[in-house]
Every structure is written in C-alpha cells, then in structure tokens.
Design an enzyme around this catalytic site. Structure first.
Site, PDB file in Angstrom:
ATOM      1  N   GLY A  11       0.831  -1.207   0.000  1.00  0.00           N
ATOM      2  CA  GLY A  11       0.000   0.000   0.000  1.00  0.00           C
ATOM      3  C   GLY A  11       0.860   1.249   0.000  1.00  0.00           C
ATOM      4  O   GLY A  11       0.593   2.217  -0.723  1.00  0.00           O
ATOM      5  N   GLU A  37      14.547  -4.675  12.523  1.00  0.00           N
ATOM      6  CA  GLU A  37      13.359  -4.623  13.378  1.00  0.00           C
ATOM      7  C   GLU A  37      13.131  -3.176  13.821  1.00  0.00           C
ATOM      8  O   GLU A  37      14.088  -2.432  14.037  1.00  0.00           O
ATOM      9  CB  GLU A  37      13.632  -5.463  14.628  1.00  0.00           C
ATOM     10  CG  GLU A  37      12.484  -6.354  15.032  1.00  0.00           C
ATOM     11  CD  GLU A  37      12.804  -7.037  16.347  1.00  0.00           C
ATOM     12  OE1 GLU A  37      12.131  -6.720  17.342  1.00  0.00           O
ATOM     13  OE2 GLU A  37      13.753  -7.847  16.361  1.00  0.00           O
ATOM     14  N   ASP A  66       7.611   5.729   8.275  1.00  0.00           N
ATOM     15  CA  ASP A  66       7.047   5.058   9.438  1.00  0.00           C
ATOM     16  C   ASP A  66       5.809   5.843   9.825  1.00  0.00           C
ATOM     17  O   ASP A  66       5.819   7.078   9.825  1.00  0.00           O
ATOM     18  CB  ASP A  66       8.022   4.966  10.607  1.00  0.00           C
ATOM     19  CG  ASP A  66       7.534   3.939  11.623  1.00  0.00           C
ATOM     20  OD1 ASP A  66       7.328   2.775  11.236  1.00  0.00           O
ATOM     21  OD2 ASP A  66       7.331   4.295  12.801  1.00  0.00           O
ATOM     22  N   PHE A 146      -5.241   0.662   2.416  1.00  0.00           N
ATOM     23  CA  PHE A 146      -4.726  -0.436   3.225  1.00  0.00           C
ATOM     24  C   PHE A 146      -4.894  -0.074   4.695  1.00  0.00           C
ATOM     25  O   PHE A 146      -5.373   1.013   5.030  1.00  0.00           O
ATOM     26  CB  PHE A 146      -3.246  -0.706   2.895  1.00  0.00           C
ATOM     27  CG  PHE A 146      -2.309   0.402   3.311  1.00  0.00           C
ATOM     28  CD1 PHE A 146      -2.156   1.533   2.532  1.00  0.00           C
ATOM     29  CD2 PHE A 146      -1.594   0.320   4.500  1.00  0.00           C
ATOM     30  CE1 PHE A 146      -1.302   2.564   2.921  1.00  0.00           C
ATOM     31  CE2 PHE A 146      -0.732   1.355   4.898  1.00  0.00           C
ATOM     32  CZ  PHE A 146      -0.595   2.473   4.101  1.00  0.00           C
ATOM     33  N   GLY A 147      -4.493  -0.978   5.552  1.00  0.00           N
ATOM     34  CA  GLY A 147      -4.464  -0.697   6.994  1.00  0.00           C
ATOM     35  C   GLY A 147      -5.827  -0.286   7.528  1.00  0.00           C
ATOM     36  O   GLY A 147      -6.849  -0.926   7.269  1.00  0.00           O
TER      37      GLY A 147
HETATM   38  O1  LIG Z   1      -2.303   5.552   5.177  1.00  0.00           O
HETATM   39  C1  LIG Z   1      -2.595   4.670   5.999  1.00  0.00           C
HETATM   40  N1  LIG Z   1      -3.805   4.091   5.989  1.00  0.00           N
HETATM   41  C2  LIG Z   1      -4.176   3.112   6.843  1.00  0.00           C
HETATM   42  N2  LIG Z   1      -3.373   2.592   7.752  1.00  0.00           N
HETATM   43  C3  LIG Z   1      -2.139   3.140   7.829  1.00  0.00           C
HETATM   44  C4  LIG Z   1      -1.707   4.185   6.978  1.00  0.00           C
HETATM   45  N3  LIG Z   1      -0.443   4.526   7.309  1.00  0.00           N
HETATM   46  C5  LIG Z   1      -0.091   3.709   8.298  1.00  0.00           C
HETATM   47  N4  LIG Z   1      -1.122   2.871   8.631  1.00  0.00           N
HETATM   48  C6  LIG Z   1      -1.125   1.806   9.640  1.00  0.00           C
HETATM   49  O2  LIG Z   1       0.005   1.920  10.444  1.00  0.00           O
HETATM   50  C7  LIG Z   1       0.913   0.846  10.186  1.00  0.00           C
HETATM   51  C8  LIG Z   1       2.277   1.472  10.048  1.00  0.00           C
HETATM   52  O3  LIG Z   1       3.190   0.488   9.955  1.00  0.00           O
HETATM   53  P1  LIG Z   1       4.752   0.781   9.840  1.00  0.00           P
HETATM   54  O4  LIG Z   1       4.952   2.107   9.221  1.00  0.00           O
HETATM   55  O5  LIG Z   1       5.403   0.562  11.151  1.00  0.00           O
HETATM   56  O6  LIG Z   1       5.262  -0.419   8.972  1.00  0.00           O
HETATM   57  P2  LIG Z   1       4.829  -1.225   7.701  1.00  0.00           P
HETATM   58  O7  LIG Z   1       5.410  -0.460   6.569  1.00  0.00           O
HETATM   59  O8  LIG Z   1       5.560  -2.510   7.953  1.00  0.00           O
HETATM   60  O9  LIG Z   1       3.346  -1.397   7.652  1.00  0.00           O
HETATM   61  C9  LIG Z   1       0.445   0.178   8.905  1.00  0.00           C
HETATM   62  O10 LIG Z   1       0.741  -1.183   8.859  1.00  0.00           O
HETATM   63  C10 LIG Z   1      -1.050   0.455   8.948  1.00  0.00           C
HETATM   64  O11 LIG Z   1      -1.679  -0.506   9.748  1.00  0.00           O
HETATM   65 MG   LIG Z   2       6.312   1.294  12.626  1.00  0.00          MG
END
Ligand SMILES: O=c1[nH]cnc2c1ncn2[C@@H]1O[C@H](COP(=O)(O)OP(=O)(O)O)[C@@H](O)[C@H]1O
Ligand SMILES: [Mg+2]
Length: 199
Positions: A11, A37, A66, A146-147
């Site tokens: 995403g 990590e 992040d 996503f997310g």
């Molecule tokens: O734009 C977004 N929409 C929806 N959820 C988000 C968005 N940005 C971040 N997130 C949530 O926050 C988390 C941030 O994760 P992180 O930046 O630590 O690592 P990742 O790249 O492995 O997902 C995402 O997995 C998601 O669940």
């Molecule tokens: Mg993170």
C-alpha cells in the site's frame, strides 16, 4: 536520482510511486533485502532505522515511511505500534481489534501520522512529517487503500480513505503531505548529495 523505496508494505509502495511521479527520480524496490526490526520509540527513529539500513545496503539514497494511527480515546494508541496492534497479523484483524477497543466509545477522534525519511549512504538524513485528522466509524467501508483506511473518515469528507482513489488520498493524507514536502524541498533546488558510503 535513483532512490530505493525501503518498505515491503504494498500500500505504501503504491502511494509513494504515485506521489513522486514527475520528479524524474527512478524508484527501485527493496528486492530481497531485509529491513531491521523497528526498535525505535518514535516514528522518526523507526523511519531512520529503515532508511539508513537500505541506503547502506544498496549504496543509494533510500526513502522510508514510518506511520501510525493515534486514537484520542485510547490515549494516542496504537501510534508507533499500529502495524502490530493487538498482536493481530493482518489488516482486517487489526481493524476488528480496534473496533472492539472502541465499542461504546462516543469519542471517535483519531489522526494518522507519517514520517518520511530520505537517507543517503553518506549518513545525511532529510525528515518530513504529515498528519491527517479525522474520525473512526463503527464498521469498515470501501475497498481501496490499506491498513485502517476503511474505518477512517478524514475531516472535510464523508467518505473513508478506502473509498478514495490513490490520487484523492494523496492530496490530503499524512503520507501525501510528507511526500509533498519532500518534493517541494527538492524542487526548490536541494543539492544532489555525495552518495559515497561511509562504510
Ligand atoms: O495511510 C494509511 N492508511 C491506513 N493505515 C495506515 C496508513 N499509514 C499507516 N497505517 C497503519 O500503520 C501501520 C504502520 O506500519 P509501519 O509504518 O510501522 O510499517 P509497515 O510499513 O511494515 O506497515 C500500517 O501497517 C497500517 O496498519
Ligand atoms: Mg512502525
């Protein structure tokens, strides 16, 4: 400039590619490289960990994001821990977990935060931050994004982020804002840096 995109989140890759169209930069995927990590206590620390590792491994400038969602009624949780919230291992289960935590809660205010870092192999870092305030629904809506996108209605709209196109989301989102600041900084002529690795 050839920039490595230091994320395996599909995403985020989609949004970063869309937001940096027209910059003339070539964006390369991480390939098989494994990121460290996320042991930092802040978005800045975690983004720097990811971007620096990718820059050192590839010898190219590397871009990492992040990000997280901060829910007012939960004292700002899950924040930097959004990707592992409730120890659930996929987006749908994390959304269910968040909805359970908020059941009966009338304060649905939340904000997304994104910290984007461009790291160079010589150790130089550029940091950009964006935020997006909004409210959380009681059930998911929409299939894009996503997310936590299907639960989140940004202020000024009635649709969830998952009901927006990539371009519509970029125009208002935390990540879109951070990436726009990066674009602006480079458009106004930041010097291209030495990419000689320090190790
Ligand atoms: O734009 C977004 N929409 C929806 N959820 C988000 C968005 N940005 C971040 N997130 C949530 O926050 C988390 C941030 O994760 P992180 O930046 O630590 O690592 P990742 O790249 O492995 O997902 C995402 O997995 C998601 O669940
Ligand atoms: Mg993170």
């Amino acid at each position: 400039m050839n920039v490595v995109v230091a994320t395996s989140n599909a995403g985020k890759v989609r949004e970063i590619e869309e937001a940096l169209q027209g910059t003339g930069w070539t964006l390369s995927p991480l390939g098989g490289l494994i990121l460290p990590e996320e042991t930092g206590a802040t978005y800045e620390e975690n983004a720097a960990l990811k971007a620096c590792a990718a820059a050192l491994m590839t010898g190219r400038p590397a871009l990492a994001d992040d990000s997280g969602i901060e829910v007012e009624a939960l004292g700002g949780e899950p924040g930097v821990y959004s990707a592992r919230y409730g120890n659930r291992d996929n987006d749908v289960e994390r959304n269910v977990y968040l909805l359970e935590k908020l059941r009966g809660q009338t304060n649905r205010r939340a904000k997304f935060v994104s910290v984007v870092i461009l790291a160079y192999p010589d150790g130089h870092l550029e940091t950009y931050r964006g935020e997006l305030p909004g409210t959380l629904l009681e059930g998911p809506r929409g299939a894009n994004g996503f997310g936590y996108d299907p639960l989140f209605v940004p202020d000024g709209d009635t649709r969830t982020l998952a009901e927006l196109t990539v371009a519509e989301k970029r125009a208002i989102s935390h990540r879109g804002r951070a990436l726009a600041a990066l674009r602006d900084a480079h458009r106004s002529g930041l010097p291209e840096r030495d990419i000689t690795p320090i190790v």
